[in-house]
Design a protein around this motif. Structure first.
Motif, PDB file in Angstrom:
ATOM      1  N   SER A 107      -9.646 -33.895  10.293  1.00 41.16           N
ATOM      2  CA  SER A 107      -8.582 -34.322   9.365  1.00 41.16           C
ATOM      3  C   SER A 107      -8.277 -35.814   9.458  1.00 41.16           C
ATOM      4  O   SER A 107      -7.138 -36.210   9.650  1.00 41.16           O
ATOM      5  CB  SER A 107      -7.301 -33.514   9.628  1.00 41.16           C
ATOM      6  N   SER A 111      -7.031 -37.115  14.195  1.00 39.65           N
ATOM      7  CA  SER A 111      -7.066 -35.671  13.924  1.00 39.65           C
ATOM      8  C   SER A 111      -6.287 -34.918  14.993  1.00 39.65           C
ATOM      9  O   SER A 111      -6.769 -34.729  16.116  1.00 39.65           O
ATOM     10  CB  SER A 111      -8.515 -35.169  13.864  1.00 39.65           C
ATOM     11  N   ASP A 113      -5.823 -31.921  15.000  1.00 44.66           N
ATOM     12  CA  ASP A 113      -6.490 -30.619  15.168  1.00 44.66           C
ATOM     13  C   ASP A 113      -7.910 -30.765  15.707  1.00 44.66           C
ATOM     14  O   ASP A 113      -8.773 -29.936  15.436  1.00 44.66           O
ATOM     15  CB  ASP A 113      -6.498 -29.848  13.855  1.00 44.66           C
ATOM     16  N   HIS A 115      -9.024 -30.109  18.402  1.00 43.84           N
ATOM     17  CA  HIS A 115      -9.408 -28.985  19.262  1.00 43.84           C
ATOM     18  C   HIS A 115     -10.289 -27.980  18.522  1.00 43.84           C
ATOM     19  O   HIS A 115     -11.017 -27.214  19.158  1.00 43.84           O
ATOM     20  CB  HIS A 115      -8.158 -28.279  19.807  1.00 43.84           C
ATOM     21  N   HIS A 116     -10.245 -28.005  17.183  1.00 39.59           N
ATOM     22  CA  HIS A 116     -11.098 -27.098  16.411  1.00 39.59           C
ATOM     23  C   HIS A 116     -12.583 -27.399  16.614  1.00 39.59           C
ATOM     24  O   HIS A 116     -13.428 -26.518  16.415  1.00 39.59           O
ATOM     25  CB  HIS A 116     -10.757 -27.175  14.920  1.00 39.59           C
TER      26      HIS A 116
END
Length: 350
Positions: A107, A111, A113, A115-116
C-alpha cells in the motif's frame, strides 16, 4: 548467518523490515541506510550477503544506487517497490540493471500492512543469498553453442510449433537475453509465464516489446495466438492455451494458485500437453522452486516435445530448471546466451 543491509528513506519501513529479518535465526540486519548514498558508504565498511533497496529515495534513489553496486563488487539486491505503474516500470529497469528480485509494498511507500508480505520478504532474502550475480552487460549477443551443454539429440518434426517459457527469480533479465534475439518472422507463437504480480507483467511486456523484433504483449483472454508474437501471463492470472478448429486460443483465468503461484508455469504447460498436432518446445529458465517441472514432463509424455532447461552455470537461482531437468528429463541444458540461437537454428527452422 545471512547479513542484510536494509535501505529505505522511511525510518518506520527500515524498522519494520529489520524486525522481520532479526526475528529469524538464520539472518540479521547488520546496518540500515536512509538513501542510496548512505547505502554505498555502509557497503564500503562491511560485507553483506543481501541488500533490500527501496526505489524512491532522496539524494540518491534505488536505481542509481543499484547501478553503482553492480559496477563495483556485485551482490544480491532485492528491490522494494510500490504497486503502481511507475513503480512497476522502475522495477523492470532495476531487473535489467542486475537486481535479483523485488518485493512489492502492498500500500505505497509507507505500507502499514507490510506484514502481509513478510513471508515473501524472508523467502526472497534466503533465495537471494544463494543467487549468482555478475556485472551487468546491456547488450544481448549471439554466441556459438557449446556442444558440452547438450544432454540430448531430441528434435521435433511437426510443421506447426509452439514455444512456451517459464521463469521466476532472475527471469526478466533472462528473457531480455532471449526474446530480442528472435526474428520478427519467428515461426511459432510464444507463451510465457514469469512470476510477477499485476501491473508488473504489463510493464515487463512493454519493455521487452520495445527492444525486440517479435511482438510481445500481456496476454488477453480469448485472443487468437499468432506466430511471431509472445504472450506474457498477466500477474495474478493463469495463462492457458486451447485449440479451436485450426486456431490456438489464449485463455486467461483466475482459478486457484498452483504451486503457490498465479500465474503458474504448470498450468500453461499442462494445457499445452493436451494440444495435438503441434511440436512443442518447453523452456524453463532461472527461478526458485519447482513450478513447471510436472507440466513439462506431461508435455513430453503426451506430445512431440523438446524440453530445454537453463544451465546451473548461468541461472541466477538454479531451482526451477534443476527440478525440471530431473523430473522431466530435459533434452538440453543450455547456458542462457545459447538459448536464443538454439531456438532459432535447431528447433523452429527444422
Amino acid at each position: 548467518m545471512i547479513k542484510v543491509l536494509v535501505v529505505d528513506d522511511s525510518a518506520f519501513m527500515r524498522k519494520l523490515i529489520s524486525d522481520f529479518i532479526n526475528g529469524e535465526s538464520d539472518m540479521t540486519v547488520l546496518e540500515t541506510a536512509r538513501n542510496g548514498k548512505d547505502a554505498l558508504l555502509k557497503l564500503e565498511k562491511a560485507a553483506y550477503d543481501v541488500v533490500t533497496l527501496d526505489i524512491e529515495m532522496p539524494e540518491m534513489n534505488g536505481i542509481d544506487a543499484l547501478r553503482e553496486i553492480m559496477k563495483g563488487t556485485p551482490l544480491p539486491v532485492l528491490m522494494v517497490s510500490s504497486l503502481t505503474t511507475e513503480g512497476a516500470q522502475q522495477t523492470i529497469t532495476a531487473m535489467e540493471e542486475g537486481a535479483v528480485d523485488f518485493i512489492a509494498k502492498p500500500s505505497g511507500s509507507i505500507s502499514l500492512d507490510l506484514h502481509h508480505v513478510k513471508d515473501e520478504i524472508l523467502f526472497k532474502i534466503r533465495a537471494a543469498a544463494g543467487a549468482k550475480v555478475e556485472q551487468v552487460t546491456s547488450v544481448s549477443t549471439r554466441s556459438p553453442m557449446h556442444t558440452e551443454d547438450r544432454i540430448g539429440t531430441a528434435s521435433i518434426t511437426a510443421e506447426k510449433k509452439i514455444l512456451a517459457i517459464a521463469a521466476s527469480t532472475g527471469g526478466p533479465k533472462a528473457l531480455q537475453k532471449v526474446l530480442p534475439l528472435l526474428p520478427k518472422d519467428f515461426a511459432a507463437p510464444i507463451f510465457i509465464v514469469q512470476h510477477m504480480p499485476p501491473t508488473f507483467t504489463k510493464s515487463l511486456a512493454e519493455r521487452l516489446n520495445h527492444i525486440s523484433s517479435i511482438h510481445i504483449k500481456e496476454a488477453e483472454d480469448g485472443e487468437i495466438a499468432k506466430k511471431g508474437t509472445a504472450y506474457i501471463a498477466p500477474g495474478g492470472s493463469h495463462l492457458k492455451v486451447k485449440k479451436m478448429g485450426r486456431s490456438l486460443i489464449v485463455e486467461v483465468t483466475d482459478s486457484a494458485p498452483v504451486n503457490g503461484h498465479r500465474p503458474s508455469a504448470d498450468e500453461l504447460f499442462l494445457s499445452l500437453s493436451d494440444i495435438a498436432g503441434y511440436g512443442l518446445v518447453g523452456v524453463v529458465l532461472t527461478g526458485m522452486g519447482y513450478d513447471g517441472a510436472q507440466g513439462l514432463k506431461e508435455m513430453k509424455n503426451k506430445q512431440s516435445c523438446i524440453a530445454v532447461t537453463e544451465s546451473a552455470k548461468t541461472s541466477v537461482v538454479y531451482g526451477m530448471p534443476k527440478v525440471a531437468r530431473e523430473k522431466a528429463n530435459s533434452d538440453y541444458s543450455l547456458d542462457l546466451n545459447d538459448i536464443a540461437d538454439f531456438l532459432n537454428n535447431q528447433i523452429v527452422w527444422e
